[in-house]
Design a protein around this motif. Structure first.
Motif, PDB file in Angstrom:
ATOM      1  N   TRP A 310      46.066  40.749  33.158  1.00  0.00           N
ATOM      2  CA  TRP A 310      45.323  39.478  33.185  1.00  0.00           C
ATOM      3  C   TRP A 310      46.101  38.388  32.457  1.00  0.00           C
ATOM      4  O   TRP A 310      46.107  37.238  32.870  1.00  0.00           O
ATOM      5  CB  TRP A 310      43.935  39.625  32.545  1.00  0.00           C
ATOM      6  N   GLN A 313      49.234  37.445  34.701  1.00  0.00           N
ATOM      7  CA  GLN A 313      48.874  36.661  35.897  1.00  0.00           C
ATOM      8  C   GLN A 313      48.428  35.260  35.529  1.00  0.00           C
ATOM      9  O   GLN A 313      48.771  34.286  36.191  1.00  0.00           O
ATOM     10  CB  GLN A 313      47.763  37.367  36.671  1.00  0.00           C
ATOM     11  N   ASP A 314      47.663  35.158  34.448  1.00  0.00           N
ATOM     12  CA  ASP A 314      47.160  33.846  34.047  1.00  0.00           C
ATOM     13  C   ASP A 314      48.311  32.935  33.621  1.00  0.00           C
ATOM     14  O   ASP A 314      48.342  31.759  33.954  1.00  0.00           O
ATOM     15  CB  ASP A 314      46.154  34.013  32.902  1.00  0.00           C
ATOM     16  N   THR A 317      50.212  31.859  36.755  1.00  0.00           N
ATOM     17  CA  THR A 317      49.462  30.847  37.513  1.00  0.00           C
ATOM     18  C   THR A 317      49.510  29.499  36.801  1.00  0.00           C
ATOM     19  O   THR A 317      49.665  28.454  37.428  1.00  0.00           O
ATOM     20  CB  THR A 317      47.982  31.297  37.662  1.00  0.00           C
ATOM     21  N   ALA A 318      49.374  29.529  35.480  1.00  0.00           N
ATOM     22  CA  ALA A 318      49.369  28.275  34.719  1.00  0.00           C
ATOM     23  C   ALA A 318      50.732  27.596  34.769  1.00  0.00           C
ATOM     24  O   ALA A 318      50.827  26.368  34.809  1.00  0.00           O
ATOM     25  CB  ALA A 318      48.974  28.561  33.270  1.00  0.00           C
ATOM     26  N   THR A 367      45.525  31.988  25.866  1.00  0.00           N
ATOM     27  CA  THR A 367      45.800  32.923  26.955  1.00  0.00           C
ATOM     28  C   THR A 367      44.728  34.027  26.954  1.00  0.00           C
ATOM     29  O   THR A 367      44.020  34.214  25.959  1.00  0.00           O
ATOM     30  CB  THR A 367      47.173  33.612  26.797  1.00  0.00           C
ATOM     31  N   PRO A 368      44.660  34.801  28.020  1.00  0.00           N
ATOM     32  CA  PRO A 368      43.715  35.938  28.025  1.00  0.00           C
ATOM     33  C   PRO A 368      44.101  37.055  27.043  1.00  0.00           C
ATOM     34  O   PRO A 368      43.424  38.077  26.991  1.00  0.00           O
ATOM     35  CB  PRO A 368      43.765  36.431  29.472  1.00  0.00           C
ATOM     36  N   TYR A 373      39.553  36.152  30.713  1.00  0.00           N
ATOM     37  CA  TYR A 373      39.780  35.662  32.067  1.00  0.00           C
ATOM     38  C   TYR A 373      38.512  35.771  32.879  1.00  0.00           C
ATOM     39  O   TYR A 373      37.887  36.828  32.865  1.00  0.00           O
ATOM     40  CB  TYR A 373      40.897  36.449  32.752  1.00  0.00           C
ATOM     41  N   PRO A 374      38.091  34.717  33.587  1.00  0.00           N
ATOM     42  CA  PRO A 374      38.622  33.364  33.571  1.00  0.00           C
ATOM     43  C   PRO A 374      38.353  32.688  32.222  1.00  0.00           C
ATOM     44  O   PRO A 374      37.364  33.013  31.545  1.00  0.00           O
ATOM     45  CB  PRO A 374      37.859  32.649  34.682  1.00  0.00           C
ATOM     46  N   ARG A 375      39.219  31.747  31.870  1.00  0.00           N
ATOM     47  CA  ARG A 375      39.181  31.173  30.527  1.00  0.00           C
ATOM     48  C   ARG A 375      37.807  30.593  30.172  1.00  0.00           C
ATOM     49  O   ARG A 375      37.258  30.891  29.121  1.00  0.00           O
ATOM     50  CB  ARG A 375      40.249  30.086  30.386  1.00  0.00           C
TER      51      ARG A 375
END
Ligand SMILES: C=C(O[C@H]1C=CC=C(C(=O)O)[C@@H]1O)C(=O)O
Ligand SMILES: [Mg+2]
Length: 460
Positions: A310, A313-314, A317-318, A367-368, A373-375
């Motif tokens: 998680w 990936q986050d 994506t960011a 961050t996660p 996640y989701p934030r």
């Protein structure tokens, strides 16, 4: 100058000569100079943390990078920027202006975990300082610098302030290992029964469907019979975990925040960025065979893999819209600390020309690894269920400059106020998390700092 007091410097003569050089250069400053000016002289070997602990000025800020190549003790204020909320447009302006300032001036500071939570007094939501004096070690090269800002109060006053700060320097204060003070009381918030309820709630299928990860934290508060010295504690902590970031912020005599964090939020050198997913935890083994077997279990465990994924990936994506390219290692590796080992995935990017620290902080923090996640839904859960504000724990701490910025994630940290120490530990809760195992993980994460504070004794 208070020559006599300076005798305990390891290389007193070299240090005094460096101060003399800075004084001469201050006296001969031209009548005008661009807004910020930094004067530097080689000063010979001085232990930066002991030097910092010996001074009378505040703030006292210490930073040592994870590779140990660079160590900084920053003292006093040339410029101080403090923001009570994330909406303060001044913070955005500061982050943007830092990128365009010439020279190598660095602002040291941090940002709290949560923009909406109550702030710790003195720390604010975010605070960054251009120090008056910096003692820097790069490899085995030591330098002392003084910063001036002509916009402060005019050149003459600024020069006087800089001279006064240099003349007021005192010798380093040795940080000997003293027997720790006795613990008078201790408490956990939440306690285990409440933790169990929360983990059960977070792992229910209904909750997990929309919010697959939340990092829940516990505050462990210890009251000692006498005041604790943050620098003595940080000194011993860094000896046990030299491959961590080591930092401390003491804005005034009343409170300090110190950390020995394994986790980088990001390091930006011009447009090259390094970040990482550090999440997923096992304890260290009692011997090599057990240690390796725990590491192999960690690498194969799906719950821990998910915690790490998680985060990876986050971050990917960011970073995607902010970068020319971004890439991550396909599989995590093991990152070992004194009492725990983690899953670690490296992430690299080349940033677009327009991407600066403002965009990076907004995109990456939290961050996660510390939020979830989701934030937004993870933050809503944390705000609604954690009753102790996290303050700067799980925030982002480091330095900002035009060419290079680095932030660590402020975990494995302690907030000290006189006789009281608040320790924080969080654990990523995902499907498959069990309350007892996650509670033990919190304890494992605190083992190193508790081993110093309690000198090997267990908490009663
Ligand atoms: C939130 C913390 O750790 C994070 C970083 C590494 C491993 C973690 C974990 O396995 O749960 C956490 O995400 C903490 O130490 O307070
Ligand atoms: Mg975990």
């Amino acid at each position: 100058m208070a020559t006599l007091y300076l005798e305990p410097y390891l290389s007193t003569a070299v240090f005094l000569a460096a101060l003399g050089t800075l004084e001469d250069r201050l006296k001969r400053l031209p009548a005008s100079f661009q807004s910020r000016l930094r004067l530097t002289a080689d000063c010979g070997a001085v232990n930066p943390m002991e030097w910092l602990a010996g001074q009378t000025l505040y703030p006292r800020i210490y930073w040592c990078g994870r590779d140990n190549e660079e160590e900084v003790a920053a003292l006093g204020v040339c410029q101080d920027f403090r923001f009570e909320s994330a909406d303060d447009s001044g913070l955005a302006t500061l982050l943007q202006q830092t990128a365009t300032h010439t020279g190598n001036a660095r602002l040291y500071g941090g940002v709290a975990f949560d923009a909406t939570g109550p702030a710790w007094s003195e720390f604010g939501y975010a605070r960054f300082v251009l120090p008056r004096i910096e003692l820097t070690r790069q490899a085995d090269h030591y330098r002392i610098s003084v910063n001036l800002n002509s916009e402060n109060a005019g050149l003459a006053a600024e020069r006087e302030a800089a001279l006064a700060a240099l003349r007021g320097l005192l010798p380093p204060q040795p940080l000997p290992h003293r027997a720790p003070a006795a613990v008078v009381s201790h408490s956990d918030n939440p306690e285990f029964p409440r933790w169990q309820e929360l983990v059960t709630q977070l792992t229910s299928a209904d909750f997990n469907r929309h919010t697959p990860k939340v990092v829940l934290a516990r505050q462990t508060r210890l009251d000692f019979e006498r005041d604790l010295c943050p620098w003595s504690l940080l000194r011993r902590w860094q000896q046990l975990n030299p491959s961590c970031f080591q930092f401390g912020f003491q804005f005034g005599p009343g409170a300090s925040f110190i950390s020995c964090s394994p986790e980088r939020l990001y390091l930006r050198r011009l447009s090259l960025l390094q970040s990482e997913a550090l999440a997923g935890t096992a304890r260290r083994g009692a011997n090599e065979a057990e240690d390796t077997s725990l590491a192999n279990e960690l690498l194969a465990d799906s719950k821990n893999a998910e915690e790490n994924l998680w985060v990876k990936q986050d971050i990917l994506t960011a970073l995607a819209p902010l970068s020319e390219w971004v890439e991550a290692e396909a599989h995590p590796r093991i990152f070992k600390l004194a009492h725990v080992q983690h899953l670690h995935t490296s992430i690299h990017a080349r940033l677009k020309r327009e991407t600066g620290d403002l965009q990076l902080l907004q995109a990456l923090h939290p961050t996660p690894a510390v939020g979830g996640y989701p934030r937004q839904s993870a933050m809503t859960f944390i705000r609604g269920h954690e009753t102790e504000p996290r303050g700067w724990y799980a925030g982002a701490c480091g330095y900002l400059s035009a060419d290079e910025t680095e932030f660590a994630v402020a975990i494995r940290s302690a907030y000290l106020q006189g006789k009281q120490v608040c320790l924080y530990a969080g654990a990523g809760i995902v499907a498959g998390s069990r309350p007892e195992a996650e509670w033990r993980e919190l304890d494992n994460k605190l083992t190193t700092v508790l081993s110093i504070l309690l000198d090997g004794k267990a908490l009663a």
